[in-house]
Design an enzyme around this catalytic site. Sequence first.
Site, PDB file in Angstrom:
ATOM      1  N   ASP A   6       0.839  -1.197   0.000  1.00  0.00           N
ATOM      2  CA  ASP A   6       0.000   0.000   0.000  1.00  0.00           C
ATOM      3  C   ASP A   6       0.874   1.247   0.000  1.00  0.00           C
ATOM      4  O   ASP A   6       1.721   1.423   0.884  1.00  0.00           O
ATOM      5  CB  ASP A   6      -0.897  -0.031   1.243  1.00  0.00           C
ATOM      6  CG  ASP A   6      -1.908   1.094   1.267  1.00  0.00           C
ATOM      7  OD1 ASP A   6      -2.036   1.797   0.256  1.00  0.00           O
ATOM      8  OD2 ASP A   6      -2.569   1.270   2.308  1.00  0.00           O
ATOM      9  N   ASP A 101      -3.664   2.387  -5.421  1.00  0.00           N
ATOM     10  CA  ASP A 101      -2.437   2.386  -4.627  1.00  0.00           C
ATOM     11  C   ASP A 101      -2.251   1.138  -3.780  1.00  0.00           C
ATOM     12  O   ASP A 101      -1.374   1.092  -2.922  1.00  0.00           O
ATOM     13  CB  ASP A 101      -2.410   3.619  -3.716  1.00  0.00           C
ATOM     14  CG  ASP A 101      -3.543   3.614  -2.697  1.00  0.00           C
ATOM     15  OD1 ASP A 101      -4.540   2.912  -2.942  1.00  0.00           O
ATOM     16  OD2 ASP A 101      -3.434   4.307  -1.671  1.00  0.00           O
ATOM     17  N   GLU A 102      -3.043   0.088  -4.007  1.00  0.00           N
ATOM     18  CA  GLU A 102      -2.946  -1.134  -3.214  1.00  0.00           C
ATOM     19  C   GLU A 102      -2.911  -2.361  -4.116  1.00  0.00           C
ATOM     20  O   GLU A 102      -3.568  -2.409  -5.153  1.00  0.00           O
ATOM     21  CB  GLU A 102      -4.139  -1.276  -2.271  1.00  0.00           C
ATOM     22  CG  GLU A 102      -4.192  -0.282  -1.132  1.00  0.00           C
ATOM     23  CD  GLU A 102      -5.415  -0.516  -0.264  1.00  0.00           C
ATOM     24  OE1 GLU A 102      -5.268  -1.113   0.809  1.00  0.00           O
ATOM     25  OE2 GLU A 102      -6.513  -0.115  -0.688  1.00  0.00           O
TER      26      GLU A 102
END
Length: 430
Positions: A6, A101-102
């Site tokens: 993350d 973003d993960e």
Amino acid sequence: MYAICDCDSCYVSCERVFRPDLIGKPVVVLSNNDGCVVARSHEAKALGIRGGMPYYQLAENFPGVNIAVFSSNYELYGDITRRVMDIIRDASPQFYRYSIDEAFCILDGMDHLDLKKWGEDLSLKILKWTGMPVSIGIGATKTLAKCADRYAKDYPGYNKCCLIDTDEKRIKALQAFPIKEVWGIGYRYRARLESININSAYDFTMKPRAWIKKEFKVIGERTWLELQGIDCIPTEDMSTKKSICTSRSFPGTISDFSALRTHVSNDAARCSEKLRHQHSVCSMVTVFIETSRFREDLPQYGNNGTSVLLTPANATQEIVKSALDSLKKIYREGYQYKRAGVIVSGISDASQIQTNFIDFNADRHSKVQRLTEVIDNINRVNGSETIVLGSQQYTAKDGKGKAASFRDAIKHDFRSHNFTTRWQDILEVK
């Protein structure tokens, strides 16, 4: 074992890649049209800046404080996070991107490795290669990995990677983990759980399974099992989105159909790009339009319409055409529209398209697909929007008499350059 990778304060970190002078200083990123705060650095959070705070309140509530402000630059964020995800994909046996973003990694066959060191090395590699700080949580289930990721973010002592690989670590971690932050529960059940003295994830696991299932149904039971260390959330649920929505509020209001048509065309084009990015197609395209509910002095109207594709598609031409067909049906004259958007659903794998026997021109789809690939390649090399559909062009002109682009139709007084995707924005070194 699972790992969740993350990006820390993703939008802020993307801006800091090209502004290292802002590391350690309060930074915020604003929503579309510079409306409110959508991303904050740790320093901004420490000041008391809340997510969703209107931009104008920053100066009112924090007079004299030097806060770096940026408009949302999704083109920049998308390209930088793509580079991050490519590194993670190469470092893991199985990779599933969960959001911008993960990413989840399935670490099968890596039992012989020191997973803590693997995570620390991967985080350091990403930082060196892209400038993006990434925290990594590793656990026996996806939910435990999410818990570990929170500890990796909040406590520097973990060196960007937290590993929960024993029952002792699991219990210790859950005892200090607030129930409101558990993946799958969050604020939805917070008040109800806290009212019966369930304040931590560990408190939740101490309740009988039958009671959990009765009170919180299947989702609650899944979360309970995951926190116990029992893997039960299907990986397929993470691999692709069930629907994709692109919508924006307008800087002002719009009554003209041609202007509304252009906004919807661009929203539909972005949905099709996201479909192609995850190698998917859709079978339904929904368009919605609405006036501002805050303008009580104006007549109110809102509606939505859906088009069904005979053959599932992800080509910009086909998605935009379907969206505009729906827009024509729901548009009404005499209203000042404030917001519009496009939702694509009925999403499936692009490699398993089921054609419709009514659609006789099957060859057309292969031609459209080839054309789309060529346009994508040109836009990838020369910058997005090098080639767009005619319906995506705004009639407004910029200061040089050139048709304004989609980017110019949204207020963005503090937007940074697109250093990695546009030749005209490339970084200059003096």
